[in-house]
Design a protein around this motif. Structure first.
Motif, PDB file in Angstrom:
ATOM      1  N   ARG A   1     -68.503  33.345 -41.504  1.00  0.00           N
ATOM      2  CA  ARG A   1     -68.461  31.968 -41.806  1.00  0.00           C
ATOM      3  C   ARG A   1     -66.931  31.549 -42.253  1.00  0.00           C
ATOM      4  O   ARG A   1     -66.537  30.219 -41.706  1.00  0.00           O
ATOM      5  CB  ARG A   1     -69.545  31.559 -43.177  1.00  0.00           C
ATOM      6  CG  ARG A   1     -69.507  30.314 -43.303  1.00  0.00           C
ATOM      7  CD  ARG A   1     -70.328  29.969 -44.485  1.00  0.00           C
ATOM      8  NE  ARG A   1     -71.783  30.510 -44.235  1.00  0.00           N
ATOM      9  CZ  ARG A   1     -72.185  31.794 -45.016  1.00  0.00           C
ATOM     10  NH1 ARG A   1     -71.368  32.330 -45.890  1.00  0.00           N
ATOM     11  NH2 ARG A   1     -73.114  32.284 -44.773  1.00  0.00           N
ATOM     12  N   SER A   2     -66.116  32.450 -43.024  1.00  0.00           N
ATOM     13  CA  SER A   2     -64.866  31.786 -43.106  1.00  0.00           C
ATOM     14  C   SER A   2     -63.888  31.679 -41.982  1.00  0.00           C
ATOM     15  O   SER A   2     -63.037  30.874 -41.934  1.00  0.00           O
ATOM     16  CB  SER A   2     -64.329  32.860 -44.374  1.00  0.00           C
ATOM     17  OG  SER A   2     -64.280  34.228 -43.825  1.00  0.00           O
ATOM     18  N   SER A   3     -64.171  32.711 -41.060  1.00  0.00           N
ATOM     19  CA  SER A   3     -63.291  32.859 -40.001  1.00  0.00           C
ATOM     20  C   SER A   3     -63.687  31.689 -39.024  1.00  0.00           C
ATOM     21  O   SER A   3     -62.959  30.881 -38.353  1.00  0.00           O
ATOM     22  CB  SER A   3     -63.664  34.021 -39.178  1.00  0.00           C
ATOM     23  OG  SER A   3     -64.669  34.461 -38.596  1.00  0.00           O
ATOM     24  N   THR A   4     -64.921  31.330 -38.873  1.00  0.00           N
ATOM     25  CA  THR A   4     -65.351  30.155 -38.110  1.00  0.00           C
ATOM     26  C   THR A   4     -64.857  28.891 -38.889  1.00  0.00           C
ATOM     27  O   THR A   4     -64.286  27.869 -37.839  1.00  0.00           O
ATOM     28  CB  THR A   4     -66.779  30.047 -37.887  1.00  0.00           C
ATOM     29  OG1 THR A   4     -67.236  31.208 -37.464  1.00  0.00           O
ATOM     30  CG2 THR A   4     -67.218  28.872 -37.131  1.00  0.00           C
ATOM     31  N   ASN A   5     -64.922  28.667 -39.976  1.00  0.00           N
ATOM     32  CA  ASN A   5     -64.379  27.326 -40.638  1.00  0.00           C
ATOM     33  C   ASN A   5     -62.895  27.287 -40.519  1.00  0.00           C
ATOM     34  O   ASN A   5     -62.352  26.109 -40.178  1.00  0.00           O
ATOM     35  CB  ASN A   5     -64.834  27.369 -41.985  1.00  0.00           C
ATOM     36  CG  ASN A   5     -66.143  27.395 -42.288  1.00  0.00           C
ATOM     37  OD1 ASN A   5     -66.993  26.687 -41.634  1.00  0.00           O
ATOM     38  ND2 ASN A   5     -66.778  27.755 -43.688  1.00  0.00           N
ATOM     39  N   SER A   6     -62.022  28.428 -40.539  1.00  0.00           N
ATOM     40  CA  SER A   6     -60.839  28.520 -40.348  1.00  0.00           C
ATOM     41  C   SER A   6     -60.402  27.787 -38.957  1.00  0.00           C
ATOM     42  O   SER A   6     -59.368  27.146 -38.591  1.00  0.00           O
ATOM     43  CB  SER A   6     -60.045  29.706 -40.646  1.00  0.00           C
ATOM     44  OG  SER A   6     -60.565  30.182 -41.844  1.00  0.00           O
ATOM     45  N   ALA A   7     -61.216  28.358 -37.892  1.00  0.00           N
ATOM     46  CA  ALA A   7     -60.792  28.095 -36.633  1.00  0.00           C
ATOM     47  C   ALA A   7     -61.032  26.621 -36.445  1.00  0.00           C
ATOM     48  O   ALA A   7     -60.170  25.831 -35.616  1.00  0.00           O
ATOM     49  CB  ALA A   7     -61.529  29.189 -35.750  1.00  0.00           C
ATOM     50  N   LEU A   8     -62.033  26.193 -36.999  1.00  0.00           N
ATOM     51  CA  LEU A   8     -62.513  24.696 -36.806  1.00  0.00           C
ATOM     52  C   LEU A   8     -61.340  23.686 -37.610  1.00  0.00           C
ATOM     53  O   LEU A   8     -60.980  22.986 -36.900  1.00  0.00           O
ATOM     54  CB  LEU A   8     -63.760  24.293 -37.480  1.00  0.00           C
ATOM     55  CG  LEU A   8     -65.007  25.001 -36.346  1.00  0.00           C
ATOM     56  CD1 LEU A   8     -66.337  24.561 -37.173  1.00  0.00           C
ATOM     57  CD2 LEU A   8     -65.135  24.340 -35.160  1.00  0.00           C
ATOM     58  N   GLY A   9     -60.950  24.107 -38.840  1.00  0.00           N
ATOM     59  CA  GLY A   9     -59.841  23.318 -39.416  1.00  0.00           C
ATOM     60  C   GLY A   9     -58.789  23.509 -38.656  1.00  0.00           C
ATOM     61  O   GLY A   9     -58.171  22.453 -38.790  1.00  0.00           O
ATOM     62  N   TYR A  10     -58.098  24.610 -38.341  1.00  0.00           N
ATOM     63  CA  TYR A  10     -57.149  24.645 -37.642  1.00  0.00           C
ATOM     64  C   TYR A  10     -57.014  23.792 -36.501  1.00  0.00           C
ATOM     65  O   TYR A  10     -56.090  23.118 -36.017  1.00  0.00           O
ATOM     66  CB  TYR A  10     -56.446  25.885 -37.324  1.00  0.00           C
ATOM     67  CG  TYR A  10     -55.949  26.618 -38.476  1.00  0.00           C
ATOM     68  CD1 TYR A  10     -55.188  26.091 -39.811  1.00  0.00           C
ATOM     69  CD2 TYR A  10     -56.509  27.910 -38.826  1.00  0.00           C
ATOM     70  CE1 TYR A  10     -54.936  26.622 -40.732  1.00  0.00           C
ATOM     71  CE2 TYR A  10     -56.042  28.781 -40.022  1.00  0.00           C
ATOM     72  CZ  TYR A  10     -55.210  28.100 -40.985  1.00  0.00           C
ATOM     73  OH  TYR A  10     -54.861  28.712 -42.206  1.00  0.00           O
ATOM     74  N   SER A  11     -58.187  23.683 -35.477  1.00  0.00           N
ATOM     75  CA  SER A  11     -58.353  23.015 -34.560  1.00  0.00           C
ATOM     76  C   SER A  11     -58.244  21.541 -34.570  1.00  0.00           C
ATOM     77  O   SER A  11     -57.788  20.665 -33.986  1.00  0.00           O
ATOM     78  CB  SER A  11     -59.585  23.241 -33.758  1.00  0.00           C
ATOM     79  OG  SER A  11     -59.668  24.598 -33.460  1.00  0.00           O
ATOM     80  N   PHE A  12     -58.840  20.899 -35.804  1.00  0.00           N
ATOM     81  CA  PHE A  12     -58.872  19.538 -36.188  1.00  0.00           C
ATOM     82  C   PHE A  12     -57.379  19.217 -36.732  1.00  0.00           C
ATOM     83  O   PHE A  12     -57.222  18.006 -36.675  1.00  0.00           O
ATOM     84  CB  PHE A  12     -59.891  19.138 -36.999  1.00  0.00           C
ATOM     85  CG  PHE A  12     -61.307  19.161 -36.261  1.00  0.00           C
ATOM     86  CD1 PHE A  12     -61.564  17.771 -35.747  1.00  0.00           C
ATOM     87  CD2 PHE A  12     -62.100  20.064 -36.565  1.00  0.00           C
ATOM     88  CE1 PHE A  12     -62.926  17.573 -35.387  1.00  0.00           C
ATOM     89  CE2 PHE A  12     -63.513  19.932 -35.938  1.00  0.00           C
ATOM     90  CZ  PHE A  12     -63.803  18.548 -35.206  1.00  0.00           C
ATOM     91  N   LEU A  13     -56.606  20.059 -36.976  1.00  0.00           N
ATOM     92  CA  LEU A  13     -55.380  19.460 -37.454  1.00  0.00           C
ATOM     93  C   LEU A  13     -54.199  19.645 -36.314  1.00  0.00           C
ATOM     94  O   LEU A  13     -53.504  18.907 -36.167  1.00  0.00           O
ATOM     95  CB  LEU A  13     -55.026  20.749 -38.646  1.00  0.00           C
ATOM     96  CG  LEU A  13     -55.411  20.609 -39.931  1.00  0.00           C
ATOM     97  CD1 LEU A  13     -54.827  22.031 -40.823  1.00  0.00           C
ATOM     98  CD2 LEU A  13     -55.053  19.658 -40.540  1.00  0.00           C
TER      99      LEU A  13
END
Length: 359
Positions: free
Chosen positions: A209-221
């Motif tokens: 879950r943490s790795s998926t959230n990091s990937a989504l967060g960096y993508s939206f940045l």
């Protein structure tokens, strides 16, 4: 799972204030460039003035608390936090000087842009040392890192605005293109790493879950920033005919994403305003009635599990009761049948008449 207690405990007030001010300033500035609002540039820069005013006031109050608490100087952690606050104050003062010069030059056009960018260039130079110090003392340095990696970009912008460079805007933004391309490579790495973790059965669900959230967060940045730079470059080079508000819409999405993520990211200096604790915890200690809203957690998954477990317990109890009842009924039937057999045996063995034998 909605847990307001962890939601408020991990709130990063510094990031929330900074990116809220940047979002408001970007909205006002694009509307000013499009001619939608007729206000002065001093009014457009008002969100940035509020941000710098909060930072300066917080540093003054924190310094007063530091002066009133001499025993805190022995504590190494508090000394590092106070020193980091002073360094951040110096960065904010240089930014304030740059913003004042920019607003004045946009109103009067009496300065050269190379002179206006001197505080920002100086800040980008000293930010390298600040980043090294922050890494050694485990402090956050997002703003300083941004200034350090874009020092060459600031020089190109100043020379371009003074018409000393005859390059197109696409060539002028080369340092920023390089930074965004490197960031995009990092985003691709996080996405691939998150996909690998999702395919591995031995990995914990929290890590997935943490790795998926990091990937989504960096993508939206990073991706909206890249789209914004493409649109802005084409707008300045008159390649496409769009408004500045439309060109900056991906930038608004990036700022909004960072504002949302500020509620789930720890960090920030706790010595601003002399709080020495996270802002929400300080607010809860001052107003205990607010803890009623902060100590709320709700989980639909757990409720369903509890209901299913209760139903299972009830059904198992009912099944046990039914089995026990059947066993008792079977025992009664066996007892009744055995009693009838005994009676039947006694009846068959008992003589019907008594014969008297003669002597």
């Amino acid at each position: 799972m909605v847990n307001l207690q962890g939601f408020f405990q991990e709130f990063n007030a510094s990031k929330f204030v900074v990116f809220s001010a940047l979002l408001a300033f970007s909205l006002l500035y694009t509307l000013k460039l499009d001619g939608e609002i007729n206000v002065s540039y001093w009014t457009v820069f008002l969100p940035l003035w509020i941000w710098k005013g909060i930072a300066i006031l917080g540093a003054l109050v924190g310094s007063y608390v530091w002066w009133r608490r001499p025993h805190a100087r022995v504590n190494t952690e508090e000394y590092i936090q106070y020193k980091a606050m002073l360094i951040s104050l110096a960065v904010h003062l240089l930014l304030l000087m740059f913003e004042l010069l920019v607003a004045d030059n946009l109103e009067s056009h009496r300065h050269q842009w190379i002179l206006v960018f001197i505080p920002l260039v100086f800040l980008s130079i000293i930010s390298v040392g600040i980043c090294v110090w922050s890494v050694r003392h485990d402090r956050s340095f997002q703003l300083e890192l941004f200034c350090a990696v874009n020092s060459l970009q600031f020089i190109f912008l100043a020379l371009k605005l003074d018409h000393l460079l005859r390059w197109s805007w696409e060539v002028t933004f080369i340092p920023l293109w390089i930074v965004l391309c490197v960031s995009l490579i990092g985003v691709l790495y996080t996405i691939i790493f998150a996909g690998i973790l999702l395919r591995m059965p031995d990995v914990n669900s929290d890590q997935r879950r943490s790795s998926t959230n990091s990937a989504l967060g960096y993508s939206f940045l990073v991706v909206p920033l890249l789209v914004f730079l493409v649109l802005l470059t084409n707008k300045l080079d008159n390649t496409i005919q769009i408004t500045y508000f439309a060109a900056a819409s991906p930038l608004f999405l990036t700022f909004f994403t960072v504002i949302i993520t500020s509620f789930g990211s720890r960090g920030g200096n706790q010595y601003w305003f002399g709080l020495r604790k996270p802002p929400c915890q300080f607010l809860f200690s001052v107003c205990p009635c607010l803890q009623l809203f902060g100590n709320v957690s709700y989980s639909l998954y757990n409720n369903n599990n509890n209901n299913s477990s209760n139903n299972n317990n009830a059904s198992s109890t009912n099944s046990r009761g039914g089995v026990e009842g059947e066993l008792e009924q079977y025992d009664r039937q066996n007892r009744s049948h055995s009693g009838k057999k005994k009676k039947r045996i006694e009846e068959t063995l008992a003589p019907a008449i008594t014969l008297e034998m003669p002597d």
